[in-house]
Design a protein around this motif. Structure first.
Motif, PDB file in Angstrom:
ATOM      1  N   ALA A 112     -51.627 -44.049 -41.992  1.00  0.00           N
ATOM      2  CA  ALA A 112     -52.597 -45.123 -42.204  1.00  0.00           C
ATOM      3  C   ALA A 112     -51.909 -46.442 -41.893  1.00  0.00           C
ATOM      4  O   ALA A 112     -50.874 -46.753 -42.495  1.00  0.00           O
ATOM      5  N   ARG A 113     -52.489 -47.200 -40.962  1.00  0.00           N
ATOM      6  CA  ARG A 113     -51.871 -48.484 -40.625  1.00  0.00           C
ATOM      7  C   ARG A 113     -51.884 -49.410 -41.836  1.00  0.00           C
ATOM      8  O   ARG A 113     -50.945 -50.177 -42.052  1.00  0.00           O
ATOM      9  N   HIS A 114     -52.951 -49.317 -42.637  1.00  0.00           N
ATOM     10  CA  HIS A 114     -53.011 -50.093 -43.874  1.00  0.00           C
ATOM     11  C   HIS A 114     -53.624 -49.205 -44.947  1.00  0.00           C
ATOM     12  O   HIS A 114     -54.694 -48.627 -44.752  1.00  0.00           O
ATOM     13  N   LEU A 115     -52.956 -49.109 -46.090  1.00  0.00           N
ATOM     14  CA  LEU A 115     -53.418 -48.247 -47.181  1.00  0.00           C
ATOM     15  C   LEU A 115     -53.449 -49.030 -48.484  1.00  0.00           C
ATOM     16  O   LEU A 115     -52.478 -49.712 -48.838  1.00  0.00           O
ATOM     17  N   ARG A 116     -54.568 -48.925 -49.207  1.00  0.00           N
ATOM     18  CA  ARG A 116     -54.704 -49.529 -50.532  1.00  0.00           C
ATOM     19  C   ARG A 116     -55.176 -48.459 -51.512  1.00  0.00           C
ATOM     20  O   ARG A 116     -56.104 -47.700 -51.210  1.00  0.00           O
TER      21      ARG A 116
ATOM     22  N   GLU B 206     -48.260 -51.082 -45.459  1.00  0.00           N
ATOM     23  CA  GLU B 206     -48.584 -50.920 -44.049  1.00  0.00           C
ATOM     24  C   GLU B 206     -47.868 -49.688 -43.501  1.00  0.00           C
ATOM     25  O   GLU B 206     -46.784 -49.315 -43.951  1.00  0.00           O
ATOM     26  N   ASN B 207     -48.516 -49.054 -42.501  1.00  0.00           N
ATOM     27  CA  ASN B 207     -47.910 -47.935 -41.758  1.00  0.00           C
ATOM     28  C   ASN B 207     -47.368 -46.864 -42.702  1.00  0.00           C
ATOM     29  O   ASN B 207     -46.170 -46.572 -42.749  1.00  0.00           O
ATOM     30  N   VAL B 208     -48.281 -46.264 -43.470  1.00  0.00           N
ATOM     31  CA  VAL B 208     -47.907 -45.269 -44.472  1.00  0.00           C
ATOM     32  C   VAL B 208     -48.177 -43.876 -43.904  1.00  0.00           C
ATOM     33  O   VAL B 208     -49.305 -43.558 -43.496  1.00  0.00           O
ATOM     34  N   ASN B 209     -47.146 -43.050 -43.881  1.00  0.00           N
ATOM     35  CA  ASN B 209     -47.304 -41.654 -43.494  1.00  0.00           C
ATOM     36  C   ASN B 209     -47.796 -40.855 -44.705  1.00  0.00           C
ATOM     37  O   ASN B 209     -47.151 -40.855 -45.761  1.00  0.00           O
TER      38      ASN B 209
ATOM     39  N   SER C  26     -57.037 -43.221 -34.363  1.00  0.00           N
ATOM     40  CA  SER C  26     -56.034 -43.491 -35.393  1.00  0.00           C
ATOM     41  C   SER C  26     -56.708 -44.002 -36.655  1.00  0.00           C
ATOM     42  O   SER C  26     -57.788 -44.605 -36.613  1.00  0.00           O
ATOM     43  N   LEU C  27     -56.065 -43.763 -37.781  1.00  0.00           N
ATOM     44  CA  LEU C  27     -56.554 -44.250 -39.071  1.00  0.00           C
ATOM     45  C   LEU C  27     -56.018 -45.666 -39.273  1.00  0.00           C
ATOM     46  O   LEU C  27     -54.860 -45.870 -39.617  1.00  0.00           O
ATOM     47  N   GLU C  28     -56.889 -46.645 -39.065  1.00  0.00           N
ATOM     48  CA  GLU C  28     -56.481 -48.036 -39.153  1.00  0.00           C
ATOM     49  C   GLU C  28     -56.433 -48.530 -40.590  1.00  0.00           C
ATOM     50  O   GLU C  28     -55.555 -49.304 -40.966  1.00  0.00           O
ATOM     51  N   GLU C  29     -57.389 -48.098 -41.396  1.00  0.00           N
ATOM     52  CA  GLU C  29     -57.456 -48.602 -42.762  1.00  0.00           C
ATOM     53  C   GLU C  29     -57.968 -47.494 -43.677  1.00  0.00           C
ATOM     54  O   GLU C  29     -58.892 -46.757 -43.326  1.00  0.00           O
ATOM     55  N   MET C  30     -57.358 -47.403 -44.855  1.00  0.00           N
ATOM     56  CA  MET C  30     -57.796 -46.439 -45.857  1.00  0.00           C
ATOM     57  C   MET C  30     -57.718 -47.104 -47.224  1.00  0.00           C
ATOM     58  O   MET C  30     -56.697 -47.683 -47.577  1.00  0.00           O
TER      59      MET C  30
END
Length: 792
Positions: A185-189, A229-232, A39-43
């Motif tokens: 992405a569980r967390h996206l910045r 958080e949790n961004v599709n 899974s993509l935890e952080e991006m």
């Protein structure tokens, strides 16, 4: 024939995966992202646009949710005007950055480390051969190991040239699902910065998934952030802005000079400080729209009539999204012609089919479109024969103000196939026309493997080249391309500097510049100097154009650090074009390698090498193309493929590309699933080697369901479309006679793909057939038709 997805797993060959998305990590033996495994935890995405250069840095952390070691295939598709400038993996707390090496040396190290059971990382442009390296824009990496319940961090950086067309700019990062299902992405910045020396206005970041929180929005600076958080990742990140028309026909000069650079010393622990570094500059002229600027395809009634000759590629390499995009371009182009214009259509593969010149009346246009719809993809590609047929149409007495429009990937497999010979022949044939009757050569290159070296040389004949990748939105580039048909670029465009000795090694960044765009040059200067004069001259709509300005070449200026790399890239591009025309020489190759290593970008003669963990392999995307291609060691003298359905097929060596190739068709009675093909390789001393590849059979078309609130509409009225389709559907396109096709996009709130289609104002009242076509990730086609009634 069944549809075939080739998934090549040999390290010595390319892997034509499906159309790639950006930043996807596929678990081994999986065709889709699987968050239960990886899974993509952080991006984190950092974007800095400094005038026409965008630097994009992406950090991703993937988590392994299984109790055993995993490996993954990392897919990243670059935009068409982008080059990778950095790549790194992390081994726990240790960052493993890639370094630039000469291609042959990188391959030798790569091979040695593999033999020592160490996992090296090799990132190259294209296949392992230099010829194919010039043509790809999709990279992939085999990431191994990903420890049980552990994480793997990847970093990639690229620079992209941001175009300006009709005083508008468009920037996008391809995050939306294309070949694969959407990942989350569980967390996206996202951090976004835009700096422009020319005044900007109407900045927008329209993606609803990533609403930017704007911290600054002025005439020269835009800055914003997004964090959630949790961004599709269901859509691309997009930024658009206009350049202020009141600030056109002005010149801006950017400079960079770091007088003291530090480089590692081979003998000392302290770095060597060098004080002879040159300075760099970029001169940008923002060109006004001019008196004759008009709408797409120059449909203004005051514009002179024109002749458009379309060369439409119908060879086997044009399957799936290539064909769809070429068809969209053709339909839009022809439907925007005026009745006083004339057009001809040349369908080409191994041969040609010519629809001779005719007036652009609606009936003739519809006949041409129907002819393309009824044609089949077959055979190879004889580019010379197609160009010859197009020039014959341009030589007709009825042709005037002619445009030769090429819709193709340019992969010649019949007739002359060497780029230099094809380009030289075309230049000679083109120059045989009287100067006032020579057709302009406009090229829309489609696909991730488009033959850009050939197209660049063809476009030198008073032409324009635009490329559209499989992951890129079509609309902006298509509108930009079509808006230039019927218009002429700025003629005799040049930059002069006073005093001339103040600068050296100056290169243009655009092959052609039109009204409403930016004309840019990059160069070097050796010494600081005050009051340096810059002047841009040309002809716009037949009227002399001159834009002048003065600036200083500073002794130190650190504001635009992208300029040294931008200059080096322009210098290398010029050297590569010279290689294409005149062949290789050692001095040129040495300079390309030196600049690539110093300024850190990949060329056909260099590679990124990262050790010891990521095993990187290049990819060329050729979805569904029944072509088996194998890159081998030079000692191999024969390759034979044994297919699971009993076919034994020898491969042919293409010396120009240094690759083995054969075509095959899967029997119609093969069941859906994954199959292996065995390869028997023999070297010059008689040793035999056995390898295998896999391919996937998928034949079930998507199910398409169209829902309309009503079926009766007035002319000029909008039809709101809501369409549901099978889960693996990749694209949905709606068509109505005489209307421009509409691509439908997934709308999470509606639970369906939606779009708006406009009933043409000139539509004749009556019953029309609305057709929605869906294509899945295996390129199977499903359709549904709905009857509409257009009221008087």
């Amino acid at each position: 024939m069944k549809n075939v997805i080739l998934v090549f797993v040999l390290t010595l060959a390319i892997s034509p995966l499906l159309v790639a998305d950006a930043g996807i990590l596929l678990p081994r033996d999986k065709q889709e992202p699987d968050a239960s495994v990886l899974s993509l935890e952080e991006m984190e995405i950092n974007i800095r646009i400094d005038n026409g250069d965008a630097r994009v840095f992406i950090k991703q952390i993937f988590a392994n949710h299984t109790p055993h070691i995993e490996e993954g295939n990392y897919i990243f598709a670059l935009p068409s005007h982008a080059t990778i400038s950095d790549f790194a993996t992390w081994d726990g707390p240790t960052r493993l950055p890639a370094v630039i090496l000469e291609r042959k040396r990188a391959e030798d190290i790569y091979t040695q480390l593999k033999q020592q059971a160490v996992d090296p990382g090799l990132l190259q442009m294209g296949e392992r051969g230099a010829e194919e390296a010039k043509r790809t824009s999709v990279f992939s990496a085999r990431i191994v190991p990903i420890l049980a319940y552990g994480t793997k961090r990847l970093e990639i950086e690229y620079h992209e040239s941001i175009p300006v067309e009709n005083l508008k700019s468009y920037f996008a990062i391809p995050l939306h699902p294309d070949a694969y299902q959407a990942q989350a992405a569980r967390h996206l910045r996202i951090h976004f910065e835009l700096y422009s020396a020319h005044a900007i206005r109407k900045f927008q970041a329209p993606a609803t998934t990533f609403p930017l929180r704007i911290a600054q929005n002025s005439a020269h600076v835009v800055e914003g952030d997004f964090e959630a958080e949790n961004v599709n990742l269901t859509e691309d990140f997009v930024a658009t802005f206009d350049l202020d028309p009141s600030a056109t026909d002005k010149l801006q000069v950017l400079t960079y000079r770091n007088p003291v650079s530090e480089q590692p010393s081979p003998t000392e622990t302290a770095p060597v400080r060098r004080t002879n570094e040159p300075g760099f500059f970029e001169a940008e002229a923002l060109l006004g729209l001019g008196a004759k600027q008009s709408s797409p395809v120059n449909s203004s009634s005051s514009a002179p009539s024109k002749t458009v000759i379309v060369l439409f590629d119908t060879s086997l390499s044009m399957q799936w999204e290539k064909l769809e995009r070429c068809y969209q371009a053709l339909e839009t182009l022809l439907r925007n012609l005026r009745p006083t214009d004339r057009f001809s259509l040349v369908l080409f593969n191994s041969g040609t089919q010519v629809l001779p010149l005719s007036a652009a009346a609606s009936g003739n246009v519809q006949h041409a479109i129907d002819t393309v719809r009824a044609s089949r993809l077959r055979g190879g590609t004889d580019v010379q024969q197609a160009l010859q047929a197009g020039l014959q149409q341009a030589a007709s007495p009825d042709a005037s103000n002619s445009y030769l429009v090429i819709l193709s990937d340019g992969g010649a497999t019949r007739g002359p196939i060497l780029n230099s010979k094809l380009a030289a022949w075309y230049a000679s044939a083109w120059k045989q026309f009287p100067a006032t009757q020579r057709p302009r050569t406009y090229i829309l290159a489609v696909g991730d493997d488009a033959n850009l070296p050939l197209f660049r040389m063809l476009a030198h004949q008073d032409g324009v080249l635009e490329q559209v990748l499989s992951t890129e939105p079509m609309e902006f580039k298509l509108n930009s391309f079509l808006s230039k048909i019927g218009r002429s670029p700025i003629g005799r465009l040049q930059l002069t500097i006073d005093p001339a000795a103040a600068a050296e090694s100056i290169y243009p960044l655009q092959d052609a510049a039109f009204s409403g765009s930016v004309a840019s040059w990059v160069g070097q200067y050796e010494k600081p100097q005050q009051n340096v004069g810059f002047s841009v001259q040309g002809l716009r709509d037949g009227i002399p154009l001159q834009i002048s300005g003065n600036t200083a070449f500073p002794g130190e200026s650190l504001d635009h650090p992208q300029l040294p790399r931008l200059w080096a890239r322009a210098r290398v591009d010029a050297l590569l074009q010279n290689v294409e025309r005149e062949g290789e020489d050692q001095a040129t190759i040495d300079e390309i390698i030196r600049l690539s290593r110093k300024y850190k970008f990949v060329t056909p003669y260099t590679s990124f090498l990262a050790v010891p963990r990521a095993l990187l392999r290049p990819r060329v995307i050729r979805p569904g193309d029944p072509v088996l291609r194998v890159k081998t060691d030079e000692s191999i003298t024969s390759v034979v493929a044994l297919f699971p359905f009993g076919l034994v097929q020898p491969l042919r060596h293409l010396s120009a590309e240094d690759v083995w190739q054969t075509r095959f068709l899967a029997p119609t009675d093969m069941q859906d699933g994954t199959y292996s093909v065995r390869l028997i390789l023999r070297d010059r001393v008689g040793h035999t080697y056995r390898e295998s590849k896999t391919f996937v059979i998928s034949s079930k078309p998507p199910v398409v369901q169209v829902k309309l609130d009503r079926t009766r509409f007035q002319r000029g009225e909008a039809v709101d479309l809501k369409v549901r389709a099978s889960q693996n559907t990749r694209t949905l396109v709606a068509r109505l006679e005489d209307a421009a096709p509409v691509e439908l996009r997934w709308n999470a709130s509606a639970g369906a793909s939606t779009g708006t289609l406009l009933i043409p104002e000139q539509a004749i009242p009556g019953t029309y057939k609305l057709t929605v076509t869906g294509e899945d990730i295996a390129h199977n086609i499903g359709t549904q038709e709905v009857q509409l009634e257009v009221l008087p």
